[in-house]
Design an enzyme around this catalytic site. Structure first.
Site, mmCIF file in Angstrom:
data_model
loop_
_atom_site.group_PDB
_atom_site.id
_atom_site.type_symbol
_atom_site.label_atom_id
_atom_site.label_comp_id
_atom_site.label_asym_id
_atom_site.label_seq_id
_atom_site.Cartn_x
_atom_site.Cartn_y
_atom_site.Cartn_z
ATOM 1 N N SER A 66 40.035 29.293 37.318
ATOM 2 C CA SER A 66 38.980 28.419 38.061
ATOM 3 C C SER A 66 37.537 28.931 38.030
ATOM 4 O O SER A 66 37.308 29.837 37.940
ATOM 5 C CB SER A 66 39.447 28.376 39.526
ATOM 6 O OG SER A 66 40.673 28.076 39.920
ATOM 7 N N ASN A 121 40.693 23.009 42.072
ATOM 8 C CA ASN A 121 41.296 23.998 42.998
ATOM 9 C C ASN A 121 40.581 23.930 44.530
ATOM 10 O O ASN A 121 39.453 24.126 44.617
ATOM 11 C CB ASN A 121 41.163 25.424 42.467
ATOM 12 C CG ASN A 121 41.938 26.515 43.035
ATOM 13 O OD1 ASN A 121 42.412 26.095 44.126
ATOM 14 N ND2 ASN A 121 41.682 27.642 42.600
ATOM 15 N N LEU A 159 38.807 34.437 43.048
ATOM 16 C CA LEU A 159 38.013 33.747 42.128
ATOM 17 C C LEU A 159 36.947 34.201 41.069
ATOM 18 O O LEU A 159 35.816 33.981 40.976
ATOM 19 C CB LEU A 159 37.297 32.579 42.834
ATOM 20 C CG LEU A 159 38.036 31.865 43.815
ATOM 21 C CD1 LEU A 159 37.658 31.844 45.207
ATOM 22 C CD2 LEU A 159 38.146 30.463 43.100
ATOM 23 N N MET A 182 42.735 38.102 43.724
ATOM 24 C CA MET A 182 41.663 38.163 42.718
ATOM 25 C C MET A 182 40.250 37.760 43.259
ATOM 26 O O MET A 182 39.167 38.591 42.883
ATOM 27 C CB MET A 182 42.045 37.203 41.539
ATOM 28 C CG MET A 182 43.303 37.621 40.893
ATOM 29 S SD MET A 182 43.618 39.342 40.134
ATOM 30 C CE MET A 182 42.643 39.263 38.962
ATOM 31 N N CYS A 208 43.200 27.926 46.739
ATOM 32 C CA CYS A 208 43.289 29.366 46.789
ATOM 33 C C CYS A 208 43.601 29.903 48.319
ATOM 34 O O CYS A 208 42.654 29.675 48.958
ATOM 35 C CB CYS A 208 42.042 30.112 46.163
ATOM 36 S SG CYS A 208 42.056 31.634 46.336
ATOM 37 N N LYS A 223 45.220 20.434 42.625
ATOM 38 C CA LYS A 223 46.045 21.519 42.947
ATOM 39 C C LYS A 223 46.240 21.842 44.632
ATOM 40 O O LYS A 223 45.221 22.009 45.408
ATOM 41 C CB LYS A 223 45.818 22.814 42.438
ATOM 42 C CG LYS A 223 46.783 23.867 42.374
ATOM 43 C CD LYS A 223 46.661 24.938 41.464
ATOM 44 C CE LYS A 223 47.749 25.940 41.500
ATOM 45 N NZ LYS A 223 47.812 26.729 40.299
#
Ligand code: RRO
Length: 289
Positions: free
Chosen positions: A29, A109, A56, A54, A112, A145
């Site tokens: 992303s 996205n 991003l 993570m 997340c 997503k």
């Protein structure tokens, strides 16, 4: 397809995955500016999949474009996963990224599970607004997503469809946590992370199944795929395509060819010409019984 986030943005790694049999590859992303991501530990294995936070990490859209330009002229279908912390940032990234001819689709996205952007994907109105604004500036196919971390994922999927999404990607990771037995501290520095892998496949299958009943646009299934049988299951539930993330990390590049080989053998055995004939088969069977 290779799922978002797995291979960062190295153009040559993306190319290797394509040559290993993926139909397309989704990038990490990408946001408007470089971002380091969370502090370590950001990844932990569990009995039933991988937990990541993570955060991003990405080089920002300008650096991403510079890197990907190295692949211009090749025929690799790259799908850019994009994010922003507000609508203007989504628009900026979408505008810049679509100038690259290598990019064949955009995946938004909004899901997340351990960052602020999940708030978008948990709210049907915000989802509709963001997707509409990106839709207005993107002529390429637009995927959205979805997060499983909501009570009513179908409502969010319908908002994305209404706003002009061309496909829904289901699902992002499931919000989760792990604790160290000796110290009682959370293992991830961020405390929370997103679970991928076998544990989430049945959740994703259920979500694909429910979405298929309520939206007309295609659904891309993702979560816990490691075999051709998993892919068939996603198609029966209603998927028209799939993405592989955890399976690629857990096994290796061979996974694409192994799955393709298994799928072709299955289709031959069942005398099916086109895998799309399997999309939603479970729904058809149940409606007849
Ligand atoms: O970077 C991440 O921590 C991350 C992202 Br953007 C996402 O969409 N899903 C995930 O599990 N991790």
């Amino acid at each position: 397809m290779l799922a978002a986030g797995v291979l960062g943005i190295s153009p040559f790694l993306l190319k290797r995955v394509y040559l290993a049999g993926a139909g397309a590859v989704v990038s990490k992303s990408i946001g408007p500016v470089p971002r380091d991501g969370n502090k370590n530990p950001v990844i932990v294995g569990t009995d039933c999949g991988l937990l990541n936070s993570m955060g991003l990490p990405n080089p920002g859209v300008d650096e991403f474009i510079k890197e990907l330009e190295k692949l211009e002229g090749s025929n690799i279908p790259i799908i850019a996963s994009i994010f922003g912390s507000n609508v203007e940032e989504f628009e900026l990234v979408a505008k810049k990224i679509t100038r690259l001819s290598l990019i064949k689709a955009i995946e938004i996205n909004i899901s997340c599970p351990h960052s602020e952007i999940s708030q978008i994907g948990q709210d049907p109105n915000l989802t509709e607004m963001i997707v509409k604004r990106v839709r207005d500036i993107v002529n390429l196919p637009l995927f959205v997503k979805l997060t499983p971390n909501v009570t009513n994922v179908v409502e969010i999927g319908k908002s994305a469809e209404k706003a002009g999404a061309d496909a829904l990607t289901a699902i992002n990771t499931v919000r989760a946590m792990a604790i160290d037995v000796e110290t009682a501290y959370p293992i991830l520095n961020n405390i929370y992370g997103g679970l991928s892998g076998p544990a989430i496949k049945p959740i994703s299958i259920r979500i694909v199944y429910d979405l298929y009943k309520s939206v007309k646009i295609p659904i891309i299934g993702v979560g816990g795929i490691k075999s051709w049988e998993d892919v068939i299951e996603y198609f029966y539930a209603g998927a028209s395509a799939v993405q592989i993330g955890w399976g690629f990390i857990q096994y290796d590049m061979d996974i694409f060819y192994k799955i393709l080989k298994g799928l072709l053998e299955f289709l031959d055995r069942k005398k099916i010409n086109n895998i799309q004939e399997l999309t939603g088969k479970t729904h058809n069977i149940l409606s007849k019984s």
